[in-house]
Design a protein around this motif. Structure first.
Motif, PDB file in Angstrom:
ATOM      1  N   TYR A  49     -11.840 -10.478  -3.477  1.00  0.00           N
ATOM      2  CA  TYR A  49     -11.105 -10.741  -2.234  1.00  0.00           C
ATOM      3  C   TYR A  49      -9.928 -11.684  -2.455  1.00  0.00           C
ATOM      4  N   GLU A  50     -10.173 -12.731  -3.199  1.00  0.00           N
ATOM      5  CA  GLU A  50      -9.126 -13.739  -3.454  1.00  0.00           C
ATOM      6  C   GLU A  50      -7.939 -13.116  -4.189  1.00  0.00           C
ATOM      7  N   ALA A  51      -8.240 -12.282  -5.179  1.00  0.00           N
ATOM      8  CA  ALA A  51      -7.161 -11.638  -5.937  1.00  0.00           C
ATOM      9  C   ALA A  51      -6.352 -10.712  -5.042  1.00  0.00           C
ATOM     10  N   ASN A  52      -7.028  -9.980  -4.162  1.00  0.00           N
ATOM     11  CA  ASN A  52      -6.313  -9.119  -3.211  1.00  0.00           C
ATOM     12  C   ASN A  52      -5.403  -9.939  -2.299  1.00  0.00           C
ATOM     13  N   PHE A  53      -5.908 -11.077  -1.857  1.00  0.00           N
ATOM     14  CA  PHE A  53      -5.135 -11.940  -0.964  1.00  0.00           C
ATOM     15  C   PHE A  53      -3.910 -12.503  -1.679  1.00  0.00           C
ATOM     16  N   GLU A  54      -4.090 -12.879  -2.927  1.00  0.00           N
ATOM     17  CA  GLU A  54      -2.966 -13.398  -3.709  1.00  0.00           C
ATOM     18  C   GLU A  54      -1.904 -12.316  -3.926  1.00  0.00           C
ATOM     19  N   THR A  55      -2.353 -11.084  -4.138  1.00  0.00           N
ATOM     20  CA  THR A  55      -1.404  -9.970  -4.288  1.00  0.00           C
ATOM     21  C   THR A  55      -0.601  -9.787  -3.011  1.00  0.00           C
ATOM     22  N   LEU A  56      -1.286  -9.841  -1.864  1.00  0.00           N
ATOM     23  CA  LEU A  56      -0.607  -9.697  -0.574  1.00  0.00           C
ATOM     24  C   LEU A  56       0.411 -10.814  -0.359  1.00  0.00           C
ATOM     25  N   LEU A  57       0.018 -12.050  -0.655  1.00  0.00           N
ATOM     26  CA  LEU A  57       0.928 -13.184  -0.481  1.00  0.00           C
ATOM     27  C   LEU A  57       2.131 -13.073  -1.411  1.00  0.00           C
TER      28      LEU A  57
END
Length: 211
Positions: A49-57
């Protein structure tokens, strides 16, 4: 005979004017629309989840021109049916964080959230530090077993939002295809009505000429 001549004259005028008036109306509506920057993000959702969020940001900060950016459906967690509770908890964290970083470039994201005993696929529009609009996905994709894991929102809850001088609305995934089908159906009936209108005009004129 005078009456039929009057009808003939009226029908001919309407047969010419109706398509022209419709065209002018559509053109004026399109010209009156305010243009805005639209960005669509595409990336592979993974189990982190964190990696996905970082990609989005990262994608959001790559280009901060004012406008609207749209993320893939449930891009933070994916359809993680085995971990719905964890996905909904992460959505709370993501919502708070996005409210702190989203400025005059709006961001549309869908995320898994829990309300009561049900989980929902919720679309949110972030703008200038807050969520200015949200709605639950109303039309679930049955072939993907979404109906077995999500509660469905209400179609009447889908609202048109005034944003930066334009009007927008959210349609999440399968909802778009239903709308597209309805539009094609309406177009078909509209063209069918025009066809029968001209057929009617033809036989009316034929009848008048034969008198």
């Amino acid at each position: 005979r005078v009456l039929f001549r009057s009808v003939e004259h009226f029908v001919l005028k309407m047969a010419i004017k109706v398509p022209i008036l419709l065209s002018l109306f559509l053109a004026s509506e399109l010209n009156s629309m305010k243009k805005t920057e639209l960005q669509v993000y595409q990336f592979q959702t993974i189990d982190n989840y964190e990696a996905n969020f970082e990609t989005l940001l990262g994608l959001y900060h790559h280009d901060l021109r004012p406008g609207i950016a749209l993320a893939p459906e449930v891009c933070l967690s994916g359809f993680d049916y085995d971990n719905m509770k964890e996905a909904s908890e992460f959505s709370k964290y993501a919502t708070q964080h996005l409210c702190s970083i989203v400025t005059d470039k709006a961001l549309g994201v869908t995320m898994i959230e829990k309300e009561g005993d049900e989980y929902y696929n919720v679309a949110k529009l972030f703008y200038e530090g807050k969520v200015i609009y949200q709605q639950k996905k109303a039309k679930l994709f049955l072939l993907g077993d979404e109906d077995k894991h999500f509660g469905a929102g209400k179609c009447e809850d889908i609202q048109v939002v005034a944003f930066n001088g334009i009007k927008i609305a959210f349609l999440v995934c399968f909802e778009y295809f239903i709308l597209l089908f309805c539009c094609f159906l309406l177009l078909f009936f509209f063209l069918l009505c025009i066809f029968f209108f001209y057929i009617y005009c033809f036989f009316l004129l034929l009848f008048v000429l034969l008198l």
